[in-house]
Design a protein around this motif. Sequence first.
Motif, short mmCIF file in Angstrom:
data_model
loop_
_atom_site.label_atom_id
_atom_site.label_comp_id
_atom_site.label_asym_id
_atom_site.label_seq_id
_atom_site.Cartn_x
_atom_site.Cartn_y
_atom_site.Cartn_z
N LEU A 1 -2.58 4.33 9.13
CA LEU A 1 -3.13 4.93 7.81
C LEU A 1 -2.07 4.48 6.60
O LEU A 1 -0.84 5.00 6.91
CB LEU A 1 -3.43 6.54 7.67
N CYS A 2 -2.51 4.08 5.64
CA CYS A 2 -1.49 3.74 4.49
C CYS A 2 -1.13 4.94 3.76
O CYS A 2 -1.80 5.79 3.60
CB CYS A 2 -2.06 2.59 3.64
N ARG A 3 0.30 5.17 3.82
CA ARG A 3 0.80 6.29 2.96
C ARG A 3 1.79 6.02 1.77
O ARG A 3 2.38 6.74 1.15
CB ARG A 3 1.81 7.14 3.89
N ALA A 4 1.31 4.88 1.23
CA ALA A 4 2.43 4.22 0.19
C ALA A 4 1.76 4.77 -1.00
O ALA A 4 0.46 5.35 -0.96
CB ALA A 4 2.46 2.78 0.25
N GLU A 5 2.32 4.28 -2.18
CA GLU A 5 2.00 5.04 -3.48
C GLU A 5 0.51 4.91 -3.94
O GLU A 5 -0.24 5.79 -4.59
CB GLU A 5 3.00 4.80 -4.50
N SER A 6 0.09 3.74 -3.95
CA SER A 6 -1.15 3.17 -4.55
C SER A 6 -2.26 3.87 -3.71
O SER A 6 -3.43 4.46 -4.26
CB SER A 6 -1.48 1.75 -4.57
N CYS A 7 -2.30 4.04 -2.44
CA CYS A 7 -3.27 4.78 -1.48
C CYS A 7 -2.99 6.11 -1.89
O CYS A 7 -4.06 6.71 -1.90
CB CYS A 7 -2.96 4.18 0.02
N GLN A 8 -1.72 6.74 -2.03
CA GLN A 8 -1.83 8.02 -2.31
C GLN A 8 -2.45 8.43 -3.57
O GLN A 8 -3.12 9.54 -3.86
CB GLN A 8 -0.36 8.63 -2.42
N TYR B 1 3.02 1.55 5.49
CA TYR B 1 3.50 1.60 4.00
C TYR B 1 3.23 0.34 3.34
O TYR B 1 3.82 -0.64 3.33
CB TYR B 1 5.08 2.09 3.83
N CYS B 2 1.95 0.36 2.80
CA CYS B 2 1.43 -0.64 2.27
C CYS B 2 0.71 -1.63 2.98
O CYS B 2 1.45 -2.41 3.74
CB CYS B 2 2.10 -1.23 0.77
N LEU B 3 -0.44 -2.27 2.75
CA LEU B 3 -1.31 -3.19 3.68
C LEU B 3 -1.43 -4.38 2.50
O LEU B 3 -1.91 -5.32 3.27
CB LEU B 3 -2.49 -2.85 4.19
N GLY B 4 -0.92 -4.16 1.27
CA GLY B 4 -1.27 -5.47 0.17
C GLY B 4 -2.87 -5.25 -0.26
O GLY B 4 -3.19 -6.31 -0.71
N LEU B 5 -3.56 -4.27 0.11
CA LEU B 5 -4.71 -4.16 -0.29
C LEU B 5 -4.57 -3.07 -1.35
O LEU B 5 -5.90 -2.10 -1.32
CB LEU B 5 -5.80 -3.64 0.82
N CYS B 6 -3.81 -2.80 -2.16
CA CYS B 6 -3.58 -1.55 -3.01
C CYS B 6 -4.70 -1.13 -3.97
O CYS B 6 -5.25 -0.08 -4.25
CB CYS B 6 -2.41 -1.51 -3.70
N ALA B 7 -5.46 -2.34 -4.55
CA ALA B 7 -6.37 -2.13 -5.57
C ALA B 7 -7.80 -1.41 -4.91
O ALA B 7 -8.79 -1.26 -5.51
CB ALA B 7 -7.00 -3.17 -6.22
N PRO C 1 -8.26 4.20 -0.54
CA PRO C 1 -7.08 4.23 0.49
C PRO C 1 -7.75 3.30 1.69
O PRO C 1 -8.68 3.09 2.11
CB PRO C 1 -7.24 5.62 0.67
N ASN C 2 -6.46 2.87 2.44
CA ASN C 2 -6.88 1.84 3.44
C ASN C 2 -6.28 2.25 4.77
O ASN C 2 -5.25 3.01 4.84
CB ASN C 2 -6.04 0.58 2.97
N ALA C 3 -6.63 1.47 5.71
CA ALA C 3 -5.99 1.74 7.21
C ALA C 3 -6.11 0.48 7.87
O ALA C 3 -6.95 -0.57 7.37
CB ALA C 3 -6.57 2.86 7.79
S1 FES Z 1 -0.28 1.12 -1.06
FE1 FES Z 1 -1.78 1.26 0.45
S2 FES Z 1 -2.49 -0.86 0.57
FE2 FES Z 1 -0.81 -0.72 -0.85
#
Ligand code: FES
Length: 150
Positions: A74-81, A115-121, A124-126
């Motif tokens: 599960l992505c925990r980076a800023e954009s998904c947050q 931490y970020c999958l490159g799908l920020c837009a 939330p992603n996994a």
């Molecule tokens: S922050 Fe989740 S894919 Fe980039």
Amino acid sequence: MDEFIGAWVARHSATRDQLLPLLHAIQKEAGYIDDAWVPSVAKALNLSRADVHGVITFYHDYRRAPAGRHVVKLCRAESCQARGGAAIEAAVVRRLGVPLGQTRADGQVSLEPVYCLGLCAIGPNALVDGRPVARIDNAVLDRIAAEIAA
Ligand code: FES
């Protein structure tokens, strides 16, 4: 594992720059890197046990225990947050029945942070067993849970 490590080093070289490739090879072979194998790796590459342990614990992709049959990252980076990630995380933990960073007691699923999958837009992603899953909401979570249960 001693035999595997010895054979691998014989095919490559016993130099410290081989630590990451050797750890990758061990994980590919066994699915994880047991703490008990650290002394053999250290000896094979003429490193200290602390050196090897430090590398294994620094990189999150090295597993120190076997993974579950399914792995949800599960992505925990800023954009998904910013796109509702905290609420989704709570829902995923509740729905899959396993805290982040752990494997469920029945071994069916591991839930891990990434931490970020490159799908920020489109978060939330996994990643579910290596497959990207975007725009996670309750409906998507239902599908993930059904896939895990199958
Ligand atoms: S922050 Fe989740 S894919 Fe980039």
